[in-house]
Design an enzyme around this catalytic site. Structure first.
Site, short mmCIF file in Angstrom:
data_model
loop_
_atom_site.label_atom_id
_atom_site.label_comp_id
_atom_site.label_asym_id
_atom_site.label_seq_id
_atom_site.Cartn_x
_atom_site.Cartn_y
_atom_site.Cartn_z
CG ASN A 162 -1.93 -1.13 1.15
OD1 ASN A 162 -2.38 -1.51 0.07
ND2 ASN A 162 -2.23 -1.71 2.29
NE ARG A 163 3.13 2.34 -5.02
CZ ARG A 163 3.13 1.12 -5.59
NH1 ARG A 163 3.25 0.01 -4.89
NH2 ARG A 163 3.05 1.02 -6.90
#
Ligand SMILES: Cc1cc2nc3c(=O)[nH]c(=O)nc-3n(C[C@H](O)[C@H](O)[C@H](O)COP(=O)(O)O)c2cc1C
Length: 216
Positions: free
Chosen positions: A189-190
């Site tokens: 999710n970065r």
């Protein structure tokens, strides 16, 4: 090809404070050895950025050829663009992009020339053709054709046919003496893990590295 749709989740690992060695050089050693063991392509390739007199940055890949707690050494032509820029501003930045491992390492610091003895030691370890190549290439200058380059190579081959190729005085190493390191590990999710080591001097003059987690 729709690069909008190029999307990878980075799931290979995480980095927490407890994983980190307090000494960034030791942390480098762990990551570099891991990159070598994992057969990452050119694990010693780093992108080095310099800044020109007009304030414009320029970057290029070079190969790390030795390192220790004094810094990270690469070899190049002392008349090249990078060399000219370092002469005017010794602040540099280097990036190792070990993308197969979803890792990036940024090193900020200053570049200094290594001693001629150190350059010579490395130069003599290079194959005959690479030693000749150093003589032939006036790196970063404009040339009219590849043919000319090859002609000069043949001339040098003849000149140094006894195999004894001296170190050109316009060729040698730079040592990047780090002032900061940033270890980056891609996450889901970065929400990547980033840890920065900043060099602070202690009262006795020895290096103390302050570690901070950075937002991804
Ligand atoms: C994988 C790779 C390794 C390279 N290694 C070096 C190197 O160790 N030294 C070097 O001077 N140039 C190396 N180069 C070439 C540089 O990227 C660059 O073209 C050259 O040094 C001239 O840069 P400058 O004009 O910015 O000074 C390498 C390029 C690649 C792609």
């Amino acid at each position: 090809m729709d690069i909008f749709e190029f999307r990878n989740e980075y799931l290979k690992g995480g980095l927490s404070r407890s994983d980190l060695d307090p000494n960034p050089f030791k942390q480098f050693e762990k990551w570099f050895n891991h990159a070598c063991e994992c057969d990452v392509a050119e694990p010693n390739a780093m992108v080095v950025s310099t800044v020109g007199a007009d304030g414009a940055p320029s970057s290029r890949v070079v190969l790390l050829k030795s390192w220790d707690e004094n810094g990270f050494v690469f070899y190049t032509n002392y008349s090249s663009r990078k060399a000219r820029e370092i002469a005017g501003n010794d602040k540099v930045c280097a990036i190792f992009a070990w993308l197969d491992l979803e890792r990036q390492l940024r090193i900020g610091g200053r570049a200094e020339k290594v001693s001629a003895a150190e350059s010579l030691r490395y130069f003599l370890s290079r194959p005959f053709g690479s030693r000749l190549g150093a003589w032939v290439s006036r790196q970063s200058s404009v040339i009219s054709s590849r043919g000319l380059l090859e002609m000069q190579f043949e001339k040098m081959k003849e000149k140094f046919k006894n195999g004894d190729v001296p170190l050109p005085d316009f060729w040698g190493g730079y040592r990047i003496v780090p002032e900061s390191f940033e270890f980056w590990q891609g996450r889901k999710n970065r929400l990547h893990d980033r840890f920065e080591y900043a060099k602070k001097s202690s009262p006795d003059g020895s290096a103390v590295w302050e570690i901070s987690r950075l937002a991804p």
